[in-house]
Design a protein around this motif. Sequence first.
Motif, mmCIF file in Angstrom:
data_model
loop_
_atom_site.group_PDB
_atom_site.id
_atom_site.type_symbol
_atom_site.label_atom_id
_atom_site.label_comp_id
_atom_site.label_asym_id
_atom_site.label_seq_id
_atom_site.Cartn_x
_atom_site.Cartn_y
_atom_site.Cartn_z
ATOM 1 N N ILE A 1 -12.768 -0.810 -1.888
ATOM 2 C CA ILE A 1 -11.438 -0.203 -1.761
ATOM 3 C C ILE A 1 -10.812 -0.566 -0.412
ATOM 4 O O ILE A 1 -9.648 -0.982 -0.340
ATOM 5 C CB ILE A 1 -11.521 1.331 -1.916
ATOM 6 N N GLU A 2 -11.581 -0.448 0.646
ATOM 7 C CA GLU A 2 -11.046 -0.718 1.979
ATOM 8 C C GLU A 2 -10.711 -2.199 2.160
ATOM 9 O O GLU A 2 -9.645 -2.543 2.690
ATOM 10 C CB GLU A 2 -12.051 -0.274 3.048
ATOM 11 N N ASP B 1 -16.421 2.377 -1.762
ATOM 12 C CA ASP B 1 -15.550 2.536 -0.591
ATOM 13 C C ASP B 1 -15.305 1.213 0.123
ATOM 14 O O ASP B 1 -14.194 0.950 0.614
ATOM 15 C CB ASP B 1 -16.157 3.548 0.391
ATOM 16 N N LEU C 1 -3.410 -2.705 -5.517
ATOM 17 C CA LEU C 1 -3.297 -1.267 -5.777
ATOM 18 C C LEU C 1 -4.219 -0.811 -6.904
ATOM 19 O O LEU C 1 -4.470 0.387 -7.046
ATOM 20 C CB LEU C 1 -1.847 -0.917 -6.130
ATOM 21 N N GLU D 1 -8.114 7.096 -6.998
ATOM 22 C CA GLU D 1 -7.332 8.342 -7.012
ATOM 23 C C GLU D 1 -7.652 9.167 -8.259
ATOM 24 O O GLU D 1 -7.846 10.376 -8.193
ATOM 25 C CB GLU D 1 -5.838 8.011 -6.978
ATOM 26 N N GLN E 1 -7.346 1.056 -5.852
ATOM 27 C CA GLN E 1 -6.952 2.286 -5.167
ATOM 28 C C GLN E 1 -6.496 3.351 -6.172
ATOM 29 O O GLN E 1 -6.809 4.540 -6.031
ATOM 30 C CB GLN E 1 -5.831 1.989 -4.173
ATOM 31 N N LEU F 1 1.609 3.239 -3.312
ATOM 32 C CA LEU F 1 0.577 3.944 -4.069
ATOM 33 C C LEU F 1 1.044 5.281 -4.652
ATOM 34 O O LEU F 1 0.874 5.517 -5.860
ATOM 35 C CB LEU F 1 -0.672 4.131 -3.197
ATOM 36 N N ARG G 1 -7.587 -2.913 0.172
ATOM 37 C CA ARG G 1 -6.419 -2.301 0.832
ATOM 38 C C ARG G 1 -5.969 -3.127 2.030
ATOM 39 O O ARG G 1 -4.768 -3.281 2.280
ATOM 40 C CB ARG G 1 -6.763 -0.878 1.275
ATOM 41 N N ASN H 1 0.822 -1.217 0.000
ATOM 42 C CA ASN H 1 0.000 0.000 0.000
ATOM 43 C C ASN H 1 0.851 1.260 0.000
ATOM 44 O O ASN H 1 0.446 2.296 -0.548
ATOM 45 C CB ASN H 1 -0.944 0.006 1.199
#
Length: 368
Positions: A95-96, A92, A111, A118, A114, A49, A99, A46
Amino acid sequence: MNTYRILVINPGSTSTKLSMFENEKCLFTQDVFHDSSVLKEFLTINDQLPYRMEVVRSFLKDGAIDLHGVDAIVGRGGGCYSVTGGVYRIDDCLIEDTRMARGGLYHSSMLGVQMAAELNREYGGIMLMMDPPVVDELCDLARVTGVDGVYRTAVSHALNLKATARKHAASIGRRYEDCNFIVCHIDGGISVTAHQKGRMIDGNDAGGGEGPFTPTRMGSMAVTDVLRLLDSKTREEFKSLCSQTGGFGSYYGTSNSDYIHELVKAGDKKAVRIWRAMIYQVIKYIGSMSTVLKGEVDGILLTGGLLRFPDVEEQIKESCQWIAPVTAYPGEFEQEAMALGALRVLRGEEEARTYTGKPVWDGFEDDA
């Protein structure tokens, strides 16, 4: 017909592959290598990133690509909880969980979603993930082991496996959902999988080290051999044999398949034996997948980087052609597959799925 712009992001262990599509047409692709000495500077995946995002921005600049108004950003999925195959909206929760590697797969692919998020914050567009490595469509019998409470998990090169199956089905005028295939991804990692009517119902746990040995992985071994090996290796050394330094790396100190194959071509007896043994093990798994499909196999499909060596296909054909026609698709179709998945969603031909935040399978009802 509408023109849709799609950005595809595919982070791997030592590279980030980026592609820009307009509908089915790939406008620009770049595969940026990341030196291991640089990646070692980051404590966790992570933490990479920001570094990887700089790679994306350089890609956009070099290609003179303006992402404003982009229709979709597709990030390769990683170690979220297991899901069935398909295209998923990135939210969300996804993503969490990715991650945090909730599904147990700790790999650079985590990644992808994520990085998509971004860019979405800056440029908009829908965010999508497709066929992550944790696709789980196993039949119930494929899950059971000989130890109560321990179940097999599904970790494979699902994205390329399913893309190859769809491509081959289209080439013979059929739908993937109407065919039975054995599909093998043969490269640094190896997956051998049974696909029944659009579902990947069995296969080796490539992420867990099960199956044929590979250029980088030791593959399946008898438990008694593993226990003896543990006596002479640290835990970290053993983990490395499972994912990085096993296979060719154990024999030659390198996983460079081109180097090993040059030795094979030169007639080096040891190299010939090891190379052919790896393919021999792939063949054995193909045979086992044919029985899973009860002999009803429409095709054996080979894909992955090692198909650049013709003898890989030749050796498999020699042993397996009697089961079903063998067709080779050298390389991989991951970028294309992700773009086409997004395109189907944008055109309304397929509805993007919602990630549930729970594993697709979490035990049998009669488990104590």
